[in-house]
Design a protein around this motif. Structure first.
Motif, PDB file in Angstrom:
ATOM      1  N   ARG A   1       0.862  -1.568   0.203  1.00 24.52           N
ATOM      2  CA  ARG A   1       0.309   0.328  -0.245  1.00 24.52           C
ATOM      3  C   ARG A   1       0.986   1.322  -0.155  1.00 24.52           C
ATOM      4  NH1 ARG A   1      -5.332  -0.862   1.311  1.00 24.52           N
ATOM      5  NH2 ARG A   1      -4.879   1.440   2.144  1.00 24.52           N
ATOM      6  N   ARG A   2       2.178   0.979   0.489  1.00 23.59           N
ATOM      7  CA  ARG A   2       3.071   2.047   0.119  1.00 23.59           C
ATOM      8  C   ARG A   2       4.255   1.268  -0.064  1.00 23.59           C
ATOM      9  NH1 ARG A   2       0.867   1.272   5.612  1.00 23.59           N
ATOM     10  NH2 ARG A   2       2.603   0.935   6.682  1.00 23.59           N
ATOM     11  N   PRO A   3       5.873   2.533  -0.473  1.00 24.94           N
ATOM     12  CA  PRO A   3       6.588   2.453  -1.371  1.00 24.94           C
ATOM     13  C   PRO A   3       7.399   1.448  -0.140  1.00 24.94           C
ATOM     14  CG  PRO A   3       5.360   4.545  -2.585  1.00 24.94           C
ATOM     15  CD  PRO A   3       4.918   4.371  -0.927  1.00 24.94           C
ATOM     16  N   GLU A   4       7.629   2.320   0.758  1.00 24.14           N
ATOM     17  CA  GLU A   4       8.465   1.842   1.901  1.00 24.14           C
ATOM     18  C   GLU A   4       8.223   0.287   2.479  1.00 24.14           C
ATOM     19  OE1 GLU A   4       5.152   3.712   4.299  1.00 24.14           O
ATOM     20  OE2 GLU A   4       6.275   4.241   2.433  1.00 24.14           O
ATOM     21  N   VAL A   5       6.829  -0.538   1.951  1.00 29.40           N
ATOM     22  CA  VAL A   5       6.644  -1.520   2.428  1.00 29.40           C
ATOM     23  C   VAL A   5       7.316  -2.903   1.625  1.00 29.40           C
ATOM     24  CG1 VAL A   5       4.922  -2.901   2.638  1.00 29.40           C
ATOM     25  CG2 VAL A   5       4.397  -0.651   3.690  1.00 29.40           C
ATOM     26  N   ARG A   6       7.709  -2.034   0.280  1.00 28.32           N
ATOM     27  CA  ARG A   6       7.815  -3.062  -0.279  1.00 28.32           C
ATOM     28  C   ARG A   6       8.738  -4.058  -0.576  1.00 28.32           C
ATOM     29  NH1 ARG A   6       7.044  -4.161  -5.997  1.00 28.32           N
ATOM     30  NH2 ARG A   6       8.261  -4.447  -7.495  1.00 28.32           N
ATOM     31  N   PRO A   7       9.715  -2.991   0.251  1.00 29.96           N
ATOM     32  CA  PRO A   7      11.036  -4.297   0.123  1.00 29.96           C
ATOM     33  C   PRO A   7      10.724  -5.587   1.150  1.00 29.96           C
ATOM     34  CG  PRO A   7      11.850  -2.030   0.389  1.00 29.96           C
ATOM     35  CD  PRO A   7      10.153  -1.556   0.302  1.00 29.96           C
ATOM     36  N   ARG A   8      10.010  -5.393   3.018  1.00 33.38           N
ATOM     37  CA  ARG A   8       9.531  -6.073   3.152  1.00 33.38           C
ATOM     38  C   ARG A   8       8.484  -7.278   2.287  1.00 33.38           C
ATOM     39  NH1 ARG A   8      13.074  -6.595   5.283  1.00 33.38           N
ATOM     40  NH2 ARG A   8      11.937  -8.841   6.500  1.00 33.38           N
ATOM     41  N   LEU A   9       7.779  -6.718   1.464  1.00 32.35           N
ATOM     42  CA  LEU A   9       7.105  -7.800   0.695  1.00 32.35           C
ATOM     43  C   LEU A   9       7.629  -9.220   0.102  1.00 32.35           C
ATOM     44  CD1 LEU A   9       4.518  -8.157   0.724  1.00 32.35           C
ATOM     45  CD2 LEU A   9       3.931  -7.250  -1.028  1.00 32.35           C
ATOM     46  N   LEU A  10       8.738  -8.213  -0.398  1.00 32.48           N
ATOM     47  CA  LEU A  10       9.361  -8.625  -2.049  1.00 32.48           C
ATOM     48  C   LEU A  10      10.636  -9.556  -0.805  1.00 32.48           C
ATOM     49  CD1 LEU A  10      10.373  -6.504  -4.055  1.00 32.48           C
ATOM     50  CD2 LEU A  10       8.672  -7.948  -4.609  1.00 32.48           C
ATOM     51  N   ALA A  11      10.704  -9.434   0.211  1.00 33.90           N
ATOM     52  CA  ALA A  11      11.699 -10.459   1.129  1.00 33.90           C
ATOM     53  C   ALA A  11      11.052 -11.596   1.595  1.00 33.90           C
ATOM     54  CB  ALA A  11      12.124  -9.546   2.336  1.00 33.90           C
ATOM     55  N   GLU A  12       9.642 -11.650   1.191  1.00 35.79           N
ATOM     56  CA  GLU A  12       9.217 -12.953   1.930  1.00 35.79           C
ATOM     57  C   GLU A  12      10.069 -14.443   1.098  1.00 35.79           C
ATOM     58  OE1 GLU A  12       5.461 -13.547   1.937  1.00 35.79           O
ATOM     59  OE2 GLU A  12       5.228 -11.603   3.740  1.00 35.79           O
TER      60      GLU A  12
END
Length: 408
Positions: free
Chosen positions: A185-196
């Motif tokens: 939902r926000r750009p800063e969340v993307r790295p954590r999501l992709l880390a999965e």
């Protein structure tokens, strides 16, 4: 061109054909098609009809399709309309349930499909004047704001709404066949999501319960759905399964976990400290003066422990069950090197007593760990107050403050 249209009776038998203009004039029952076009990220193509359309001109639509002409097979009509309206051809069409629609403007039996398209969209100028991709959540919101085709909403509105899972604070999620898609939902969340996508394949063989196997998409990640439903109840056997899972998770090598995508202890500490500092500055002053010392002591006790890889959001929504078995642990975007007591928070303080007993039997947490797990449970309403202040929701703030006082 006033093409001939096949006319149906109420049992969907073709009774003849008439010019399209007559079908519209007399609102005769006919056949029509609709296809929901999605891209590999799960977004849906939405377009606006031109003002010259013979029914519902200028309205928004999330399907491509149209009237089945006399002598035409519905599937062939879908292929033709998709190519004519949006320039899409050569895709696999997946059937959705058929349906019936009727109002003062049109009456028809609908043949409905969905497909996935990753190429360009080319509008037919006479039929489409604008179009763009929307996530299922964005489209659901627009259904209440924009003037959509009532037949599309009537036939497929529930299908669109069911594509969207409950919205999270950090990401939106939706179903598409056997897949679950998640988009930040926000750009800063993307790295954590992709880390999965790197953490979970490495972690899965070390755990006694299934976890997702995510892969990247254009906008986020997707993974095949694990079987089961979110936890609602359970006994000691479930607790033993969860206890064994948490023991295995907390025993993995933290440095290897970081190398595979988990948030490192220093970064996690900085983020958690920021949140706790905001609790001190924003929440503590709202509490009665006589509990300020205890409130500050609570924040101090959970501030610095960073020893194990943790799920960090280990609760009933992320524990899947089938019967008396745990069939999956989901939603790993918050995984970090942190306090194992945080993962024990719900299972020891919020779960049924039998589940807590099973976890304790297998995990054997130390008294210090049990105490910190209780502290994390006491902190739960603080997050509600913090969010209520951020979003200007005074009722949430008042409710949360009452819960904080009860916990203290």
């Amino acid at each position: 061109m006033d093409e001939l249209v096949a006319i149906l009776d109420e049992d969907n038998h073709v009774t003849g054909s008439v010019p399209r203009s007559v079908m519209r004039r007399d609102n005769l029952r006919h056949m029509a098609t609709g296809v929901v076009v999605r891209n590999p990220a799960g977004d849906i193509y939405v377009h606006r009809r031109t003002p010259i359309k013979d029914v519902y001109p200028g309205r928004y639509d999330f399907t491509a399709g149209g009237v089945v002409v006399a002598g035409e097979v519905p599937y062939d009509a879908v292929v033709r309309e998709l190519d004519e309206e949006l320039g899409i051809s050569g895709v696999e069409l997946i059937r959705l349930p058929e349906g019936d629609y009727a109002d003062d403007n049109t009456r028809y039996h609908a043949y409905l499909y969905t497909c996935v398209w990753d190429g360009p969209v080319k509008h037919q100028p006479e039929e489409v004047e604008w179009g763009d991709w929307m996530s299922p959540a964005e489209l659901v919101a627009k259904l209440d704001e924009w003037s959509f085709m009532p037949d599309a909403v009537g036939l497929l509105g529930s299908y669109i709404r069911n594509l969207t899972i409950n919205e999270g604070w950090d990401s939106e999620a939706w179903y598409d066949g056997p897949w679950i898609y998640r988009k930040p939902r926000r750009p800063e969340v993307r790295p954590r999501l992709l880390a999965e996508t790197t953490l979970l394949p490495w972690l899965a063989p070390q755990l006694p319960l299934p976890v997702p196997a995510p892969e990247r998409t254009t906008d986020g990640v997707r993974h095949l759905m694990l079987p089961g439903s979110p936890f609602t109840d359970g006994g000691t056997a479930i607790g033993r399964q969860l206890g064994a899972f948490l023991m295995a998770l907390h025993a993995v090598d933290p440095s290897e976990a970081v190398a595979h995508g988990a948030q490192d202890a220093e970064t996690a500490f900085v983020a958690k400290t920021r949140t706790l500092d905001e609790f001190r500055a924003q929440v503590v002053p709202l509490l009665p003066t006589d509990v300020h010392a205890e409130a500050s002591a609570l924040l101090d006790r959970v501030a610095r422990v960073r020893t194990s890889l943790i799920h960090c959001d280990f609760g009933p929504d992320h524990i899947l069950m089938t019967g008396d078995r745990v069939t999956g642990i989901i939603d790993w975007s918050d995984a970090e090197v942190g306090d194992p007591a945080l993962d024990l928070c719900w299972v020891l303080n919020g779960a049924p007593a039998a589940v807590a007993a099973g976890v304790t039997e297998v995990y054997e947490p130390s008294p210090e760990l049990v105490g910190r797990a209780k502290d994390w449970a006491r902190l739960s309403p603080w997050y509600g107050v913090h969010r209520g202040l951020l979003l200007d929701r005074p009722d949430d703030v008042d409710t949360g403050l009452g819960e904080i006082l009860t916990q203290l």
